[in-house]
Design an enzyme around this catalytic site. Structure first.
Site, PDB file in Angstrom:
ATOM      1  N   ALA A   1      -5.887 -43.070  49.601  1.00 31.03           N
ATOM      2  CA  ALA A   1      -5.375 -44.258  49.024  1.00 31.03           C
ATOM      3  C   ALA A   1      -6.598 -45.260  49.399  1.00 31.03           C
ATOM      4  O   ALA A   1      -7.263 -45.551  50.421  1.00 31.03           O
ATOM      5  CB  ALA A   1      -4.112 -44.909  49.755  1.00 31.03           C
ATOM      6  N   GLU A   2      -7.161 -45.788  48.013  1.00 34.43           N
ATOM      7  CA  GLU A   2      -8.121 -46.905  48.112  1.00 34.43           C
ATOM      8  C   GLU A   2      -7.612 -48.125  47.701  1.00 34.43           C
ATOM      9  O   GLU A   2      -6.881 -48.111  46.674  1.00 34.43           O
ATOM     10  CB  GLU A   2      -9.379 -46.455  47.215  1.00 34.43           C
ATOM     11  CG  GLU A   2     -10.545 -47.394  47.302  1.00 34.43           C
ATOM     12  CD  GLU A   2     -10.570 -48.645  46.658  1.00 34.43           C
ATOM     13  OE1 GLU A   2     -10.045 -49.861  47.142  1.00 34.43           O
ATOM     14  OE2 GLU A   2     -10.900 -48.597  45.402  1.00 34.43           O
ATOM     15  N   MET A   3      -7.521 -48.977  48.796  1.00 31.63           N
ATOM     16  CA  MET A   3      -6.364 -50.249  48.533  1.00 31.63           C
ATOM     17  C   MET A   3      -7.344 -51.656  48.556  1.00 31.63           C
ATOM     18  O   MET A   3      -6.890 -52.636  48.775  1.00 31.63           O
ATOM     19  CB  MET A   3      -5.502 -50.233  49.595  1.00 31.63           C
ATOM     20  CG  MET A   3      -4.623 -48.846  49.617  1.00 31.63           C
ATOM     21  SD  MET A   3      -3.635 -48.804  50.864  1.00 31.63           S
ATOM     22  CE  MET A   3      -4.734 -48.341  52.168  1.00 31.63           C
ATOM     23  N   GLY A   4      -8.340 -51.560  47.690  1.00 30.53           N
ATOM     24  CA  GLY A   4      -8.980 -52.895  47.565  1.00 30.53           C
ATOM     25  C   GLY A   4      -9.735 -53.674  48.802  1.00 30.53           C
ATOM     26  O   GLY A   4      -9.948 -53.129  49.700  1.00 30.53           O
TER      27      GLY A   4
END
Length: 520
Positions: free
Chosen positions: A282-285
């Site tokens: 997960a890449e979450m900003g």
């Protein structure tokens, strides 16, 4: 084959007329695609009475880019079942044969870069250089992952032995059906990159794009099919958040790659894998800081901050949305940043000179209005602050690039990710205070620093808590990562694995290790 121009996110010069001629030819072709109905896997009997979403251009809401058919629950179940069946033969395909197909996909993407970039400009509002960069990044990601698979000999390595009659090896093997849930802002790179990584490593893949990236994703799938990716091995499932949630909840999905908000990403990390742990990437900003020392080249700093803050209208997880400037040079830097910001050309994303295009939708405009109002009450607008859309020239969701100042350093605008063209600037006493403030935020995606003193650079690199860092970079203070050059992934709240896309440790995330000992 026409001459191919290599455009990256660090490209500053675009004065070669052949580049623009190629893109404009692509615009003519992409316009013939407008209004298409985008479908993915359709189950038998599911063609009637299925809702679709009309996707309009953020530049001009009167232009219908596509009509996206929503995947039904039955479509999702059937697609995952088909992928599971296809996965067995794909995993058994020799990895070198998989690379032949993947490299063919990369070449097709590069060959079609002009029309794919033009479509992207119409679909999500990226200017021509950013859109061309997005497309070519997708192709380069695939090439880089192929090279990594080759360099590691398919991740199959002999191990030591305890008995002369034994032979042991360590082998990384695929998980199975992999779901890729993509954002609107990088519709080619963040579809093709993780999907290709899953395919190269022997997984099958199901891709769920954003509505404002579905048309681009459909063109990617044309490349996959033409290159020889077998039926069922890669499946497109367009739809909204409910389709992504259904993929995460489905027991047949073995792994998930997600790019998007922290709230959704953390829910996937918590909820995916009920019966046993399953991989989530997960890449979450981010809420990405730039620090400007009193020993910086201030013109380079201002250019780098403006490019990172206002490129793609601030709609990047790596956008520079907060800046800490040592007090001695604060006023001089701010004046330079205001001047650079005022010089940026706002216009239709397909226009040659446009740097700042529209934001994606009315919800982004509302976030901007709220942030500007807050800044006016609690600080000062140094430049910008206006909603520009609604005119004949700019009929869509256009916003003025905005710099806000005189806010307390704990103000929400220094910590809330907005995805609009707005950055907040504060004066600090010294580098230590700047580093403390930069690291105080729970996000840790990218960060930038400007100084000409090596001891300060070393201190920044040693102490900053971010996965991607840049020093003295006028091409982008916090943006511009490229596969094989700057691996892209976040620390802390910004990423779930600590491994970065476009880097040498990314492919193993799509596989699991098995040691095999055989007595001869």
């Amino acid at each position: 084959m026409a001459e191919r121009f290599r455009v990256t996110y660090a490209t500053l010069s675009d004065d070669d007329p052949r580049l623009h001629a190629g893109y404009e030819t692509g615009v003519d072709l992409a316009r013939t695609w407008l209004g298409a109905t985008i479908t993915g896997h359709i189950s038998p009997g599911e063609t009637e009475d299925v809702p679709s979403v009309e996707v309009t251009s953020p530049h001009d809401p009167g232009v219908v880019v596509s009509r996206v058919r929503t995947s039904t629950d039955r479509d999702i179940a059937d697609a995952i079942a088909a992928s599971a069946r296809a996965d067995r033969s794909w995993a058994a395909t020799p990895w070198r044969d998989r690379l032949v197909i993947a490299r063919r996909v990369a070449e097709l993407i590069s060959d079609r870069s002009n029309e794919l970039a033009a479509l992207m400009s119409m679909e999500n509002g990226k200017n021509r250089l950013e859109a061309l960069g997005d497309v070519e990044e997708a192709a380069d990601m695939i090439r880089y992952y192929c090279d990594q698979m080759e360099a590691n000999d398919g991740y199959d390595h002999p191990m030591a032995t305890l008995n002369p009659a034994e032979r042991t090896r360590s082998l990384l093997r695929p998980h199975g059906v992999w779901a890729v849930i993509c954002p609107f802002n990088y519709p080619m790179a963040l579809s093709a990159g993780p999907a290709a990584a899953a395919l190269i490593t022997g997984n099958s893949v199901v891709v769920k794009p954003s509505h404002h990236g579905a048309h681009t994703a459909a063109k990617l799938f044309e490349c996959l099919r033409e290159a020889g990716v077998p039926d069922g091995v890669a499946v497109l499932l367009p739809g909204g958040d409910e389709v992504g949630a259904a993929l995460v909840a489905h027991p047949g999905v073995a792994g998930v790659t997600f790019t998007g908000s922290s709230a959704v990403g953390m829910s996937i990390v918590r909820d995916f894998g009920v019966d046993y742990p399953k991989p989530v990437m997960a890449e979450m900003g981010g809420k990405n800081p730039a620090i400007v020392s009193d020993k910086a080249d201030l013109d380079a700093a201002a250019l780098g901050v403006a490019r990172s803050a206002f490129g793609f209208a601030g709609q990047k997880c790596s956008a520079c949305s907060r800046v800490y400037v040592v007090a001695e040079v604060y006023e001089e830097f701010l004046a330079s940043l205001v001047a650079v910001t005022e010089s940026l050309v706002i216009g239709a994303p397909t226009d040659r000179d446009a740097f700042v295009g529209p934001v994606i939708d009315a919800a982004a405009v509302a976030r901007y209005r709220e942030a500007v109002s807050h800044a006016e009450r609690n600080g000062r607008i140094a430049v910008g602050g206006s909603v520009l859309g609604g005119s004949t020239a700019l009929p869509g969701h256009y916003l003025a690039p905005t710099v806000v100042t005189d806010l307390p350093v704990d103000d929400p605008l220094f910590h809330r990710e907005l995805f609009v063209p707005l950055t907040a600037v504060a004066a600090v006493a010294d580098l230590d205070e700047a580093l403390r403030l930069a690291n105080a935020d729970p996000a840790g995606l990218t960060a930038g620093f400007f100084s000409r003193e090596q001891s300060e650079i070393d201190r920044f690199l040693d102490r900053i808590e971010a996965g991607v860092v840049y020093v003295n970079r006028p091409a982008g203070a916090t943006t511009g990562a490229w596969p094989g050059v700057q691996p892209f992934g976040g620390w802390k709240r910004s990423g779930s694995t600590g491994k970065a896309g476009g880097g040498r440790y990314y492919l193993p995330e799509f596989m699991r290790e098995q040691s095999q000992t055989v007595v001869m």
